[in-house]
Enzyme design. Structure first.
Site, PDB file in Angstrom:
ATOM      1  N   PHE A   1       0.853  -1.190   0.000  1.00 34.43           N
ATOM      2  CA  PHE A   1       0.000   0.000   0.000  1.00 34.43           C
ATOM      3  C   PHE A   1       0.889   1.240   0.000  1.00 34.43           C
ATOM      4  O   PHE A   1       0.731   2.164   0.779  1.00 34.43           O
ATOM      5  CB  PHE A   1      -0.944  -0.028   1.215  1.00 34.43           C
ATOM      6  CG  PHE A   1      -2.187   0.811   1.033  1.00 34.43           C
ATOM      7  CD1 PHE A   1      -3.039   0.596  -0.045  1.00 34.43           C
ATOM      8  CD2 PHE A   1      -2.511   1.815   1.940  1.00 34.43           C
ATOM      9  CE1 PHE A   1      -4.189   1.376  -0.216  1.00 34.43           C
ATOM     10  CE2 PHE A   1      -3.663   2.590   1.787  1.00 34.43           C
ATOM     11  CZ  PHE A   1      -4.495   2.372   0.705  1.00 34.43           C
TER      12      PHE A   1
ATOM     13  N   THR B   1       4.331  -4.308  -4.486  1.00 36.09           N
ATOM     14  CA  THR B   1       5.254  -4.188  -3.346  1.00 36.09           C
ATOM     15  C   THR B   1       6.606  -3.654  -3.824  1.00 36.09           C
ATOM     16  O   THR B   1       6.866  -3.563  -5.026  1.00 36.09           O
ATOM     17  CB  THR B   1       5.485  -5.562  -2.691  1.00 36.09           C
ATOM     18  OG1 THR B   1       6.029  -6.449  -3.676  1.00 36.09           O
ATOM     19  CG2 THR B   1       4.192  -6.132  -2.139  1.00 36.09           C
TER      20      THR B   1
ATOM     21  N   GLU C   1       0.975  -4.634 -17.582  1.00 32.57           N
ATOM     22  CA  GLU C   1       1.287  -3.476 -18.429  1.00 32.57           C
ATOM     23  C   GLU C   1       2.198  -2.491 -17.699  1.00 32.57           C
ATOM     24  O   GLU C   1       3.093  -1.889 -18.295  1.00 32.57           O
ATOM     25  CB  GLU C   1      -0.007  -2.776 -18.859  1.00 32.57           C
ATOM     26  CG  GLU C   1       0.179  -1.576 -19.769  1.00 32.57           C
ATOM     27  CD  GLU C   1       0.785  -1.936 -21.114  1.00 32.57           C
ATOM     28  OE1 GLU C   1       0.118  -2.609 -21.909  1.00 32.57           O
ATOM     29  OE2 GLU C   1       1.954  -1.560 -21.373  1.00 32.57           O
TER      30      GLU C   1
ATOM     31  N   VAL D   1       6.396  -1.936 -17.617  1.00 28.59           N
ATOM     32  CA  VAL D   1       7.175  -1.164 -18.592  1.00 28.59           C
ATOM     33  C   VAL D   1       6.448   0.156 -18.844  1.00 28.59           C
ATOM     34  O   VAL D   1       5.302   0.157 -19.294  1.00 28.59           O
ATOM     35  CB  VAL D   1       7.321  -1.935 -19.926  1.00 28.59           C
ATOM     36  CG1 VAL D   1       8.116  -1.121 -20.935  1.00 28.59           C
ATOM     37  CG2 VAL D   1       7.997  -3.282 -19.706  1.00 28.59           C
TER      38      VAL D   1
ATOM     39  N   GLY E   1      11.963  14.254  -7.422  1.00 29.30           N
ATOM     40  CA  GLY E   1      11.198  13.021  -7.180  1.00 29.30           C
ATOM     41  C   GLY E   1      11.378  11.977  -8.263  1.00 29.30           C
ATOM     42  O   GLY E   1      10.702  10.953  -8.246  1.00 29.30           O
TER      43      GLY E   1
ATOM     44  N   GLU F   1      15.443   7.607  -7.029  1.00 34.09           N
ATOM     45  CA  GLU F   1      15.379   6.996  -5.706  1.00 34.09           C
ATOM     46  C   GLU F   1      16.537   7.529  -4.854  1.00 34.09           C
ATOM     47  O   GLU F   1      17.491   8.110  -5.370  1.00 34.09           O
ATOM     48  CB  GLU F   1      15.556   5.467  -5.833  1.00 34.09           C
ATOM     49  CG  GLU F   1      14.632   4.792  -6.801  1.00 34.09           C
ATOM     50  CD  GLU F   1      13.228   4.584  -6.249  1.00 34.09           C
ATOM     51  OE1 GLU F   1      13.078   4.610  -5.015  1.00 34.09           O
ATOM     52  OE2 GLU F   1      12.298   4.422  -7.055  1.00 34.09           O
TER      53      GLU F   1
ATOM     54  N   ASP G   1      17.638  -1.043 -14.077  1.00 37.76           N
ATOM     55  CA  ASP G   1      16.187  -0.908 -14.214  1.00 37.76           C
ATOM     56  C   ASP G   1      15.770  -1.142 -15.666  1.00 37.76           C
ATOM     57  O   ASP G   1      14.811  -1.865 -15.949  1.00 37.76           O
ATOM     58  CB  ASP G   1      15.781   0.500 -13.743  1.00 37.76           C
ATOM     59  CG  ASP G   1      14.323   0.793 -14.002  1.00 37.76           C
ATOM     60  OD1 ASP G   1      13.473   0.226 -13.309  1.00 37.76           O
ATOM     61  OD2 ASP G   1      14.037   1.602 -14.911  1.00 37.76           O
TER      62      ASP G   1
ATOM     63  N   LYS H   1      13.478  -4.207 -17.984  1.00 41.08           N
ATOM     64  CA  LYS H   1      12.433  -3.856 -18.963  1.00 41.08           C
ATOM     65  C   LYS H   1      12.772  -4.416 -20.352  1.00 41.08           C
ATOM     66  O   LYS H   1      11.883  -4.842 -21.090  1.00 41.08           O
ATOM     67  CB  LYS H   1      12.246  -2.336 -19.005  1.00 41.08           C
ATOM     68  CG  LYS H   1      11.656  -1.798 -17.694  1.00 41.08           C
ATOM     69  CD  LYS H   1      11.690  -0.280 -17.617  1.00 41.08           C
ATOM     70  CE  LYS H   1      11.142   0.197 -16.264  1.00 41.08           C
ATOM     71  NZ  LYS H   1      11.434   1.605 -15.993  1.00 41.08           N
TER      72      LYS H   1
ATOM     73  N   GLY I   1       5.347   7.493 -12.143  1.00 45.50           N
ATOM     74  CA  GLY I   1       4.319   8.333 -11.524  1.00 45.50           C
ATOM     75  C   GLY I   1       3.281   7.467 -10.832  1.00 45.50           C
ATOM     76  O   GLY I   1       2.906   6.421 -11.336  1.00 45.50           O
TER      77      GLY I   1
END
Lengths: 363, 363
Positions: free
Chosen positions: A11, A99, A152, A155, A209, A212, A223, A227, A325
């Site tokens: 959450f 998560t 979906e 990526v 933002g 990380e 990362d 993908k 986002g």
């Protein structure tokens, strides 16, 4: 009118944004999409778990500050996330997995997805790990249990990349894919072009933002590597493992390199790509590439990401949009739920969605 | 395995390219898409008409020079196109409409589409006219007769623009669309930026095959105007007529203007756009716009076209790809046939397509 009961696993920002959409737009979804959504369980590493098979009232949860949320002491609540029990035993239709997950082994998301599929629940996830590392196992598991596994958001958040390839490019051959798939590194490259040094650019990306606290995965390309695996495996049927995708990040690019490139009509971009070799196998890599200004990906700047599909009949088709986002990624989950609805429960594959949109807008 | 019998109305570049695809790839379509295609009728203003309900042998027709093709004297052939009779009486499943059509009244394509739908045949077309001028009438007619009316190729050839909006963006609101939808004018603007005068740029566009002998519709924006109508009506449910879409072309832009813009970080583009006003109505226009370099459409150059969808949940999603081309437009027709198959005859909406692609590529 169908209804789907959701178990939200994690959450943080994304599932919270999904809960906000459900709370704010539930009636509109019913009218436009032909189904309602109800949250029957939420688990979270920090907040614990909350179960109400009659439907959780989301408003008070969304009114609380994220850091202060605790389910302990609420009716149906516990300080313990109880992920395995919630996923397996709570009667949800769809497990929504979002998560924080280890990119090396895909855990804990991988176990979450397995438990859900094994108990005959549809899964949608925004987690790259399980899809990249175990996509074909999980799709097989889903098929065995007659449920869907949708991802979906793994990526480019809600930007429809995987579904463009799966649904809109039938009958032609996709020979390769090429993408700018990390907003942080893309933003940083833009700053380097303006003469800003890497450490300063990273700090600025963090302040905005985008990045990380530990930006290594963004800057070193890991990362993007996941993908690329997802695209290579899903779109080109490659069956690649992580070690099959060579990976170089952007830490070797200096402001001078970036500015020299511009003076030659080029732009450095961190490009993830996969292409079919003449023998049918697939070569995949992540590396900085100095793209000519007219290249479909050269103009993709900052937080916007894009994937170009190279095809035999259509040449190159490129889809660009947000790469990250909260709400944008929550929309990916909604688009997965729509896909599950169309696949399993709609009388008709696509017409209702479109028809309702038309009528709604005409009014 | 399903089979669709096609009547090809018009045998110019596009339907000829479709016939080439069917001749060259029919077996692959059967394997990947789950259906075979057979051409049972062809009509053409110059070549006449040819009917064989057992399936026309395409090879000899495709071997002939386009200008020399004549169906008169062949078994089932005639020097007369016999469009009305062929469309209404020949037992085809799908009428594939790709004639040269008057943009003012949409004829003769509009009548062709009406005749086909009224006789219970699915229609796919690449013609803008009928869709822009009578889209809602034709969709109603299709629904009344239980058949499909598909027209992906009316905007950006086979690049999946309309289907992205219809199928992949459900659950969010599209608040506006903006596109570069004419390759000729886009190429010419690029030449102006290099200092070439308009008449020379037009000649070069004609030599490259981008521009028609009469380039007025491209340069004055009328071609884009029809596409804006289609997007406004299909995606925003606007119900606009042609006079509702203001239209300014690029003939007022000089090489000096184009170069001055570049020096200010701008690029002149012929932009077609439609956006919902606060009162719910839709404003639509075609006009040259000096876009800032970071705009999603600023980097779209030459024959590549693009449409940006502005949305509430996802920000801007942009799809770019070829705006024209024989094979690219024929692919739009194939994508329409796939849509008809999925809508009316497939057991399952999307999984087979994807599954087969995977297996084929893995082999």
């Amino acid at each position: 009118m169908g209804r789907y009961d959701l178990a939200l696993i994690g959450f943080g920002g994304v599932n919270r944004a999904l809960a906000e959409l459900i709370a704010a737009r539930g009636d509109r979804f019913a009218e436009e999409l032909g189904f309602t959504l109800r949250v029957v369980a939420i688990t979270d590493l920090r907040a614990g778990s909350l179960v109400d098979t009659a439907g959780i009232d989301l408003a008070p949860l969304l009114a609380a500050e994220p850091g202060e949320l605790s389910f302990a002491g609420l009716p149906g609540g516990s300080a313990d996330p109880r992920n395995k029990w919630v996923i397996r035993e709570v009667p949800a239709d769809i497990v929504v997995e979002a998560t924080f997950t280890n990119p090396n082994d895909g855990e804990p998301a991988l176990s979450h997805v397995r438990w859900a599929l094994e108990s005959g629940k549809h899964v949608c996830t925004t987690n790259k790990g399980p899809v990249a590392l175990a996509g074909s196992e999980l799709k097989r598991l889903a098929a065995e249990h007659g449920v869907s596994f949708e991802f979906e958001g793994s990526v480019l958040s809600g930007t429809p990349i995987l579904r463009t390839a799966q649904r809109l490019l039938g009958g032609l051959e996709i020979t390769g894919v090429q993408g700018i798939m990390n907003g942080t590194s893309n933003y940083i490259l833009g700053r380097l072009e303006e003469g800003v040094e890497l450490p300063t650019a990273v700090t600025q990306a963090q302040e905005l933002g985008y990045a990380e606290a530990d930006p290594t995965a963004d800057i070193e390309g890991h990362d993007v590597q996941l993908k690329v695996m997802i695209l290579a495996n899903e779109v080109l049927g490659a069956g690649l493992r992580r070690e099959d995708v060579s990976c170089t990040g952007i830490s070797g690019i200096t402001p001078q390199d970036a500015q020299d490139a511009i003076s030659k009509g080029l732009r450095w971009k961190l490009v993830g790509s996969a292409a079919r070799r003449p023998d049918g196998t697939v070569e995949a890599r992540v590396a900085p590439v100095a793209l000519p200004a007219h290249h479909a990906l050269a103009g993709i700047s900052g937080p916007v990401n894009a994937v170009a599909f190279h095809t035999d009949l259509l040449g190159t088709v490129t889809v660009s949009g947000p790469g990250a986002g909260r709400t944008e990624t929550a929309y990916a989950l909604l688009s997965d739920i729509i896909a599950i609805h169309q696949h399993h429960h709609a009388d008709d594959d696509t017409a209702p969605l479109h028809r309702v949109l038309q009528e709604t807008h005409r009014g």
